[in-house]
Design an enzyme around this catalytic site. Structure first.
Site, PDB file in Angstrom:
ATOM      1  N   ARG A   1       1.601 -41.798 -16.614  1.00  0.00           N
ATOM      2  CA  ARG A   1       1.188 -42.352 -17.914  1.00  0.00           C
ATOM      3  C   ARG A   1       0.358 -43.629 -17.776  1.00  0.00           C
ATOM      4  NH1 ARG A   1       6.516 -40.744 -19.315  1.00  0.00           N
ATOM      5  NH2 ARG A   1       6.404 -38.748 -20.418  1.00  0.00           N
TER       6      ARG A   1
ATOM      7  N   LYS B   1     -14.691 -46.236 -19.846  1.00  0.00           N
ATOM      8  CA  LYS B   1     -14.848 -44.820 -20.215  1.00  0.00           C
ATOM      9  C   LYS B   1     -14.584 -43.989 -18.971  1.00  0.00           C
ATOM     10  CE  LYS B   1     -18.068 -44.866 -24.109  1.00  0.00           C
ATOM     11  NZ  LYS B   1     -19.410 -44.459 -24.577  1.00  0.00           N
TER      12      LYS B   1
ATOM     13  N   GLU C   1     -31.083 -47.438 -16.134  1.00  0.00           N
ATOM     14  CA  GLU C   1     -29.999 -48.041 -16.923  1.00  0.00           C
ATOM     15  C   GLU C   1     -30.154 -49.558 -16.988  1.00  0.00           C
ATOM     16  OE1 GLU C   1     -27.695 -46.564 -18.746  1.00  0.00           O
ATOM     17  OE2 GLU C   1     -27.364 -44.562 -17.929  1.00  0.00           O
TER      18      GLU C   1
ATOM     19  N   LYS D   1     -23.166 -55.738 -20.863  1.00  0.00           N
ATOM     20  CA  LYS D   1     -22.199 -54.670 -21.134  1.00  0.00           C
ATOM     21  C   LYS D   1     -20.825 -55.260 -21.429  1.00  0.00           C
ATOM     22  CE  LYS D   1     -20.515 -50.180 -20.257  1.00  0.00           C
ATOM     23  NZ  LYS D   1     -20.633 -48.892 -19.638  1.00  0.00           N
TER      24      LYS D   1
ATOM     25  N   GLU E   1     -16.220 -47.967 -29.142  1.00  0.00           N
ATOM     26  CA  GLU E   1     -17.475 -47.476 -29.721  1.00  0.00           C
ATOM     27  C   GLU E   1     -17.362 -47.114 -31.198  1.00  0.00           C
ATOM     28  OE1 GLU E   1     -19.886 -45.206 -26.936  1.00  0.00           O
ATOM     29  OE2 GLU E   1     -20.870 -44.219 -28.603  1.00  0.00           O
TER      30      GLU E   1
ATOM     31  N   ARG F   1     -21.174 -50.678 -29.527  1.00  0.00           N
ATOM     32  CA  ARG F   1     -21.229 -50.056 -28.196  1.00  0.00           C
ATOM     33  C   ARG F   1     -22.217 -48.889 -28.152  1.00  0.00           C
ATOM     34  NH1 ARG F   1     -16.380 -49.095 -23.801  1.00  0.00           N
ATOM     35  NH2 ARG F   1     -17.688 -48.074 -22.251  1.00  0.00           N
TER      36      ARG F   1
ATOM     37  N   ASN G   1     -26.274 -46.397 -25.734  1.00  0.00           N
ATOM     38  CA  ASN G   1     -26.816 -45.036 -25.644  1.00  0.00           C
ATOM     39  C   ASN G   1     -28.314 -44.980 -25.930  1.00  0.00           C
ATOM     40  OD1 ASN G   1     -24.254 -43.967 -25.086  1.00  0.00           O
ATOM     41  ND2 ASN G   1     -23.743 -43.967 -27.262  1.00  0.00           N
TER      42      ASN G   1
ATOM     43  N   HIS H   1     -30.414 -42.085 -24.727  1.00  0.00           N
ATOM     44  CA  HIS H   1     -29.509 -41.034 -24.260  1.00  0.00           C
ATOM     45  C   HIS H   1     -29.571 -39.746 -25.070  1.00  0.00           C
ATOM     46  CE1 HIS H   1     -28.018 -44.127 -21.621  1.00  0.00           C
ATOM     47  NE2 HIS H   1     -27.116 -43.318 -21.095  1.00  0.00           N
TER      48      HIS H   1
ATOM     49  N   HIS I   1     -29.965 -36.532 -22.939  1.00  0.00           N
ATOM     50  CA  HIS I   1     -28.992 -35.438 -22.853  1.00  0.00           C
ATOM     51  C   HIS I   1     -29.655 -34.086 -23.117  1.00  0.00           C
ATOM     52  CE1 HIS I   1     -25.526 -38.491 -23.606  1.00  0.00           C
ATOM     53  NE2 HIS I   1     -25.903 -38.450 -22.336  1.00  0.00           N
TER      54      HIS I   1
ATOM     55  N   HIS J   1     -29.857 -38.415 -14.108  1.00  0.00           N
ATOM     56  CA  HIS J   1     -29.464 -39.009 -15.391  1.00  0.00           C
ATOM     57  C   HIS J   1     -30.291 -40.266 -15.719  1.00  0.00           C
ATOM     58  CE1 HIS J   1     -27.043 -40.265 -18.772  1.00  0.00           C
ATOM     59  NE2 HIS J   1     -26.884 -41.448 -18.204  1.00  0.00           N
TER      60      HIS J   1
HETATM   61  N1  GLY Z   1     -22.243 -45.646 -20.746  1.00  0.00           N
HETATM   62  C1  GLY Z   1     -22.114 -46.034 -22.093  1.00  0.00           C
HETATM   63  C2  GLY Z   1     -20.867 -46.773 -22.384  1.00  0.00           C
HETATM   64  O1  GLY Z   1     -20.169 -47.180 -21.478  1.00  0.00           O
HETATM   65  O2  GLY Z   1     -20.549 -46.952 -23.524  1.00  0.00           O
END
Ligand code: GLY
Length: 372
Positions: free
Chosen positions: A123, A145, A187, A229, A239, A243, A247, A250, A254, A268
């Site tokens: 957990r 993430k 990025e 970031k 997000e 946040r 993107n 993106h 994508h 990517h």
């Molecule tokens: N890679 C986008 C984020 O971490 O929100």
């Protein structure tokens, strides 16, 4: 060269991102204060293991820390149930307990997979990210993430699980193939474009020397990207709003990644760079920003020798309608409306909730026409 430290401020779950040279060799000393017993479990991939695992093992040995390691195959296909189950079961076999620490040693695939394994193991156990690609250092290792891909799509299964520490060793960047470094740079440039015009100006001047290998410039660029970031994540961890700015580029990316089958045709970060150029083009057509902005973005990407236009992607691409349909499957679609990150200028991105599909189709049609 000195160490830069960026704190991700999340209350009791706050952590440092330490950025500097020689950090793998210091990993034992850096991680030791987190340990309740002198034992760590490392998960990495074959490529990173061949280049750097001996150095990491030595760093733990010097501090009297026992290290066990699991090596998974490199590549995106490892970010799926099979290697996830293997990792979790291996960690259980190693008798990793609630108070132990797991180390994710690799690029974005390893970081996302191991972060998710740590999130569910007993957990939730703590984990440390040691990112070994530029993309992982400036993006995926920071912010919590974690997750895996399934046949239904990318990153659809996962958890927010913040690391306890991130060690970004600038020296490992010199072992990357130039194409991988430049893909990671996609990025980096995104941060300037989304929220820091002065950083973008700095990149226009300094990024060529940085790409050639200047470690001080690399350390500054990684630090500035991580600062941005960290600020965004600490204000909007899950997000709900800001946040989403991360993107930028993106939604186009994508669709292009799907159209090229997530293959070597488009990495990517390359898709992010092309996507940023298209997002600025779309912003200009909506009258949001001046014509100079998309031209400046494209000129910089070209000067860096990066993929900039759809014409730079080898092989066939689907037509504008098919690409638009691929965007419709993106996670950023809410109630069938196309959600884009657009910009009022360089460093001034914002979330646009209801972008007219016809205009997006026109931008794609024109970009595809240049290919012919
Ligand atoms: N890679 C986008 C984020 O971490 O929100």
């Amino acid at each position: 060269m000195s160490l830069n430290v960026v704190n991700v401020d999340l209350g009791s779950r706050s952590y440092d991102v330490r950025i500097g040279q020689g950090l793998i060799a210091q990993a034992g000393r850096q991680i030791a204060p987190l340990l309740h017993r002198k034992k760590v479990a490392v998960i990495t991939d074959d490529t990173v293991a061949a280049r750097h695992l001996m150095d990491l093992a030595k760093a733990f040995e010097t501090e009297g820390i026992t290290m066990t390691a699991l090596t998974i195959p490199p590549g995106e296909s490892s970010k799926a149930w099979e290697q996830f189950a293997r990792s979790v079961e291996w960690l259980l076999e190693q008798k990793i307990e609630r108070r132990d620490v797991v180390v994710a040693f690799g690029g974005g695939v390893v970081g996302d997979l191991v972060g998710f394994a740590s999130a569910v193991l007993r957990r939730g156990v703590r984990f440390v990210q040691i990112p070994t690609t530029l993309l992982a250092q400036v993006d995926s290792s920071v912010g919590g993430k974690t997750g895996i891909n399934t046949p239904q799509g990318k990153n659809l299964v996962g958890a927010f699980h913040q690391p306890s520490l991130v060690l970004a060793d600038i020296d490992v960047l010199s072992t990357l193939a130039p194409r991988d470094f430049l893909a990671g740079y996609g990025e980096v440039v995104k941060y300037g474009l989304l929220g820091d015009a002065a950083f973008y100006d700095w990149l226009e001047v300094n990024a060529p020397a940085m790409a050639r290998g200047d470690a001080a410039l690399r350390q500054y660029a990684v630090t500035r990207a991580v600062e941005m970031k960290a600020g965004i994540v600490s204000r909007d961890e899950t997000e709900e709003g800001e946040r989403a700015l991360l993107n930028l580029g993106h939604t186009f990316c994508h669709a292009l990644e799907k159209a090229t089958g997530y293959s070597d045709r488009l990495l990517h970060g390359e898709g992010v760079a092309i996507g940023c150029a298209l997002a600025f083009e779309l912003s200009q057509r909506l009258g949001l920003c001046a014509q100079e902005a998309p031209s400046r973005v494209r000129a910089h990407l070209k000067a860096m020798g990066m993929k900039t236009d759809l014409a730079d992607i080898s092989g066939d691409l689907p037509g504008p309608d098919a690409l638009l349909a691929l965007m419709g499957q993106d996670k950023k679609v809410i109630d069938g409306k196309l959600r884009f990150i657009l910009a009022r200028g360089i460093g001034e991105a914002f979330v646009a909730e209801d972008v007219p599909p016809d205009l997006v189709r026109a931008v794609l049609a024109d970009a595809l026409a240049v290919r012919r």
